[in-house]
Scaffold this active site. Structure first.
Site: not given
Length: 184
Positions: A11, A71, A144
Site C-alpha cells: 500500500d 494498491e 496501512d
C-alpha cells in the site's frame, strides 16, 4: 504455476507505506508478516522516494516474493497528493521491476471487495477480516500494514482469473502496455 509462492502486497504512501507478505502452498495461504515504513518524519519528498525504493528492495531480497500486488492510486481532487502518491507507487513498482518480479495493480475497491465482499468496507473491516482469515494475533495501530497485506490476499484470490488488473512482468512489458502514455 508452481506449488509454493510468496506474494508481497504494498500500500504505497509518502507518509506511511504498508506492506504484507503471504505464502501460498497447495492453494492455501498463510501469513508471513506485515509492517509499515514510517516516512512522516522526513520532509524531503525525494528522500521518502529513496527510502520506499530501498525498503522494497530489502523486502524482495529477504523474502524473495514471486509476485507483487500493489494498491493503485485512487483519483482524488488534490492533484499534488495524487502526484506524490503516484510517485511512491512508481518507485515501489520500479524496485520490483528491477528484480523482474511480476506486478499487478488493484484498485482499492477491488481489494476491499476481495477481502470483505464489500467494495466500500472500512479499513477496520478489512483488517478484522484479514485477522480472522490469517489467524493474526494483534492488529497494528495504523492500518496501512493491513492494507498492504490486503493487496497480497486480493492477488491470491484473483490468481488464475483472466482479468485481474494491470500486470507487468518487466520493463519491456511496462513500456509496451503504457506506450500511449509515454511522451516522446
Amino acid at each position: 504455476m508452481k506449488g509454493e509462492r510468496i506474494i508481497l502486497g504494498i500500500d504505497p504512501g509518502t507518509t506511511i507505506m504498508g506492506f504484507g507478505l503471504i505464502k501460498v502452498e497447495n492453494k492455501k495461504m498463510s501469513f508471513i508478516q506485515m509492517n509499515e515504513l514510517q516516512l512522516s518524519k522526513y520532509s524531503d519528498h525525494y528522500k521518502k522516494l529513496k527510502l520506499i525504493f530501498e525498503r522494497t528492495i530489502e523486502l524482495i531480497d529477504n523474502y524473495h516474493p514471486d509476485e507483487i500486488a500493489i494498491e493503485a492510486p485512487f483519483f482524488g481532487k488534490n492533484v499534488q497528493s495524487m502526484l506524490k502518491l503516484g510517485r511512491a507507487q512508481g518507485v515501489a513498482m520500479a524496485a520490483g521491476l528491477s528484480r523482474e518480479i511480476p506486478i499487478t495493480e488493484y484498485l482499492p475497491k477491488k481489494i476491499k471487495m476481495a477481502i470483505t465482499g464489500n467494495g466500500n468496507a472500512s479499513k477496520e473491516q478489512v483488517a478484522k477480516m484479514l485477522q480472522s482469515q490469517l489467524n493474526i494475533g494483534k492488529l497494528p495501530k495504523n492500518l496501512d500494514a493491513t492494507d498492504g497485506l490486503a493487496a497480497a490476499v486480493c492477488h491470491f484470490y484473483n490468481s488464475g482469473k483472466t482479468e485481474i488488473g494491470k500486470s507487468y512482468t518487466g520493463w519491456d512489458a511496462f513500456v509496451k502496455q503504457n506506450e500511449k502514455r509515454i511522451i516522446k
